[in-house]
Design a protein around this motif. Structure first.
Motif, mmCIF file in Angstrom:
data_model
loop_
_atom_site.group_PDB
_atom_site.id
_atom_site.type_symbol
_atom_site.label_atom_id
_atom_site.label_comp_id
_atom_site.label_asym_id
_atom_site.label_seq_id
_atom_site.Cartn_x
_atom_site.Cartn_y
_atom_site.Cartn_z
ATOM 1 N N MET A 1 0.827 -1.199 0.000
ATOM 2 C CA MET A 1 0.000 0.000 0.000
ATOM 3 C C MET A 1 0.872 1.263 0.000
ATOM 4 N N LEU A 2 1.897 1.268 0.853
ATOM 5 C CA LEU A 2 2.808 2.407 0.942
ATOM 6 C C LEU A 2 3.560 2.609 -0.373
ATOM 7 N N LYS A 3 3.979 1.488 -0.985
ATOM 8 C CA LYS A 3 4.692 1.540 -2.259
ATOM 9 C C LYS A 3 3.800 2.140 -3.342
ATOM 10 N N LYS A 4 2.544 1.736 -3.368
ATOM 11 C CA LYS A 4 1.591 2.244 -4.342
ATOM 12 C C LYS A 4 1.415 3.755 -4.182
ATOM 13 N N PHE A 5 1.331 4.190 -2.937
ATOM 14 C CA PHE A 5 1.179 5.614 -2.628
ATOM 15 C C PHE A 5 2.421 6.396 -3.071
ATOM 16 N N TYR A 6 3.591 5.821 -2.821
ATOM 17 C CA TYR A 6 4.865 6.457 -3.214
ATOM 18 C C TYR A 6 4.898 6.707 -4.723
ATOM 19 N N TYR A 7 4.573 5.688 -5.501
ATOM 20 C CA TYR A 7 4.629 5.830 -6.955
ATOM 21 C C TYR A 7 3.515 6.726 -7.493
ATOM 22 N N LYS A 8 2.410 6.836 -6.778
ATOM 23 C CA LYS A 8 1.348 7.756 -7.178
ATOM 24 C C LYS A 8 1.835 9.195 -7.026
ATOM 25 N N ILE A 9 2.536 9.492 -5.942
ATOM 26 C CA ILE A 9 3.105 10.833 -5.734
ATOM 27 C C ILE A 9 4.119 11.136 -6.831
ATOM 28 N N ALA A 10 4.983 10.144 -7.138
ATOM 29 C CA ALA A 10 5.986 10.327 -8.200
ATOM 30 C C ALA A 10 5.310 10.584 -9.540
#
Length: 196
Positions: free
Chosen positions: A1-10
């Motif tokens: 979930m955190l990884k998905k959020f990180y790449y969404k910000i990127a």
């Protein structure tokens, strides 16, 4: 979930900096793009940390080819997997096919500084000399490879670690050395690599 959020910000960050960013592409936030309007990334491209894609439409008061041709700039095809510390310098055209695998610390450049000692300006201020670079579909570019201006690498090639590549190389080759040369070719009848 955190990884998905990180790449969404990127994705949000780089969508405003890059001309075209395909769906499901994942770029690490600590990368950098210069003149992203000349950069096109297809779908499912993954780029690890500390990357830089720098495009130079002008240099030393002179327009470079990238500013004059619609098909110029940096193009990275679908499903490319790029490890950390990739550097691309473009003043003309850098085309990377689909499904290309990159190791760490690779450099791709389509330009050199001018090298005329008779001019009254230092090399770093002389106009750039440019030639397009092309990497075919399905290639594997290993660690610490330098791909220089004018290089054309055919599909499904393997470029060995620490190679310095300049020139034209046929598809289905293993390329190695400084300067790099073809050391093996794929034999389709025997289904194996053969020394050249």
């Amino acid at each position: 979930m955190l990884k998905k959020f990180y790449y969404k910000i990127a994705e949000i960050k780089f969508k405003h900096q890059i001309n075209y960013l395909g769906r499901n592409s994942q770029l690490r936030l600590n990368g950098r793009v210069i003149e992203g309007k000349y950069v096109h990334l297809e779908s499912d491209v993954h780029i690890e940390k500390n990357w830089i894609i720098a495009v130079y439409p002008k240099f030393g008061g002179k327009n470079n080819p990238v500013s004059a041709r619609e098909e110029a700039g940096v193009y990275i095809g679908e499903r490319c997997s790029i490890n950390r510390n990739l550097t691309i310098y473009c003043a003309d055209s850098v085309k990377i096919g689909k499904d290309v695998l990159f190791g760490s610390y690779d450099l791709i450049t389509d330009n050199d500084h001018g090298m005329n000692p008779n001019l009254d300006v230092p090399y770093y201020k002389q106009p750039l000399v440019t030639s397009p670079v092309s990497i075919g579909d399905g290639c594997w570019i290993a660690e610490n490879v330098k791909i220089l201006r004018g290089s054309i690498i055919g599909e499904k090639c393997i470029v060995a670690a620490n190679s310095v590549v300049k020139g034209k190389f046929p598809a289905y080759s293993i390329i190695a050395g400084n300067p790099a040369k073809v050391i093996k070719k794929w034999n389709f009848e025997k289904s194996e690599w053969e020394k050249v």
